[in-house]
Write a protein that holds these residues in place. Sequence first.
Motif, PDB file in Angstrom:
ATOM      1  N   PRO A   1     -57.871 -20.680  16.548  1.00 56.32           N
ATOM      2  CA  PRO A   1     -56.590 -21.105  16.917  1.00 56.32           C
ATOM      3  C   PRO A   1     -56.262 -21.719  15.556  1.00 56.32           C
ATOM      4  O   PRO A   1     -54.623 -21.615  15.286  1.00 56.32           O
ATOM      5  N   THR A   2     -56.335 -22.317  14.727  1.00 55.88           N
ATOM      6  CA  THR A   2     -56.283 -22.861  13.625  1.00 55.88           C
ATOM      7  C   THR A   2     -56.434 -22.876  12.447  1.00 55.88           C
ATOM      8  O   THR A   2     -57.254 -22.230  12.079  1.00 55.88           O
ATOM      9  N   ILE A   3     -56.232 -23.026  11.217  1.00 60.37           N
ATOM     10  CA  ILE A   3     -56.533 -23.224   9.706  1.00 60.37           C
ATOM     11  C   ILE A   3     -55.735 -23.759   8.837  1.00 60.37           C
ATOM     12  O   ILE A   3     -54.965 -23.561   9.094  1.00 60.37           O
ATOM     13  N   THR A   4     -56.392 -24.153   7.964  1.00 63.92           N
ATOM     14  CA  THR A   4     -55.715 -24.817   6.916  1.00 63.92           C
ATOM     15  C   THR A   4     -55.572 -24.625   6.407  1.00 63.92           C
ATOM     16  O   THR A   4     -55.803 -23.462   5.680  1.00 63.92           O
ATOM     17  N   TRP A   5     -54.113 -25.107   5.372  1.00 68.15           N
ATOM     18  CA  TRP A   5     -53.789 -23.851   4.715  1.00 68.15           C
ATOM     19  C   TRP A   5     -54.692 -24.658   3.370  1.00 68.15           C
ATOM     20  O   TRP A   5     -54.178 -23.178   2.592  1.00 68.15           O
TER      21      TRP A   5
END
Length: 332
Positions: free
Chosen positions: A180-184
């Motif tokens: 659901p998420t990914i870091t920059w």
Amino acid sequence: MLFRQLEYFVAVAREKHFARAADACCVSQPALSTAIAKLERELKVTLIHRGRNFEGLTPEGERLVMWAKRILAEHDALKAEVAVMQSGITGTLRLGTGPTVSTTAGLPVAAFCAMHPLARVKVCSRLSSAELVRQLRDFELDAAIAHFGPDDRESLELLPLYEEKYVLLVSGEHLVSAQPTITWAEAARLPLALLTPDMRFRQFIDDAFADCGAVAAPQVETDSVASLCAHVATGTWASIVPHTWLTSMPLAPGTRAVRLVEPDADAQISVAIHAATPGSVAARAFLNVVAGLSLDEVFPPELPERAAVQEHAELPKPRALPEPAVLVRGAR
């Protein structure tokens, strides 16, 4: 006659060429030059450096051209005010938007047209924030929807609309696994297609990468968000787009959005008009209509489910138009 002289002067300042200015004003070049020379005699000041060609405005001309633009804009506003008193707003609202907010402008425009059904709207949606601000200040636009920074606020009146979040678009799972998420920092290592560096949205993206110590090196750069989505659909690149596009535009099959975190970045989207009073009647009416919308509810920061149907904010109901008069042959 004064307004015609000012119109010619502003046209020359804009076109930086006497012949093009004459064509824009639909007059001959001698007539345009004669009118500007008469204006200079009346004002007792030289406005334009003349040689064989246009050589620029004099320092006095640079200062007075802003007064000329303001006078012409107020003259147009006066005529529009008279038209409003007679039949409501019937003119054209000149609206500018940045490319990332071009789809979200539909709801404010729909609300404005519902409230003022005789009005028309001309939307320019490929302008940078700097160009939007310039055209607003020069009375070439009535209103604009975009990211506006602290340096943009001089002579403008701003109304916040909603907060824009950023999401990573990918096609399939070969670039990014199902999550659901990914870091920059992780996103910076992907093959990327991004907006060009002159776009304010791209500058926010670069700032977010810098905050986590990363630098993005996109292989593809474009000035169109629709083009970004098309590149993502090939499965070769990932991209970063505003979360509002997930509500406004359908994604290609197989394309999914991943929330960007660390940092959790966002940007304020506002509508701006010239702060001059009374100013453009259409611009003021547009601002009043937009003030009644709750776009943060229409474009919530949470990622919408693929099958969810996003309900739009309730728009003002159109004003009832008068019944047309019946013309009876032979009647007096």
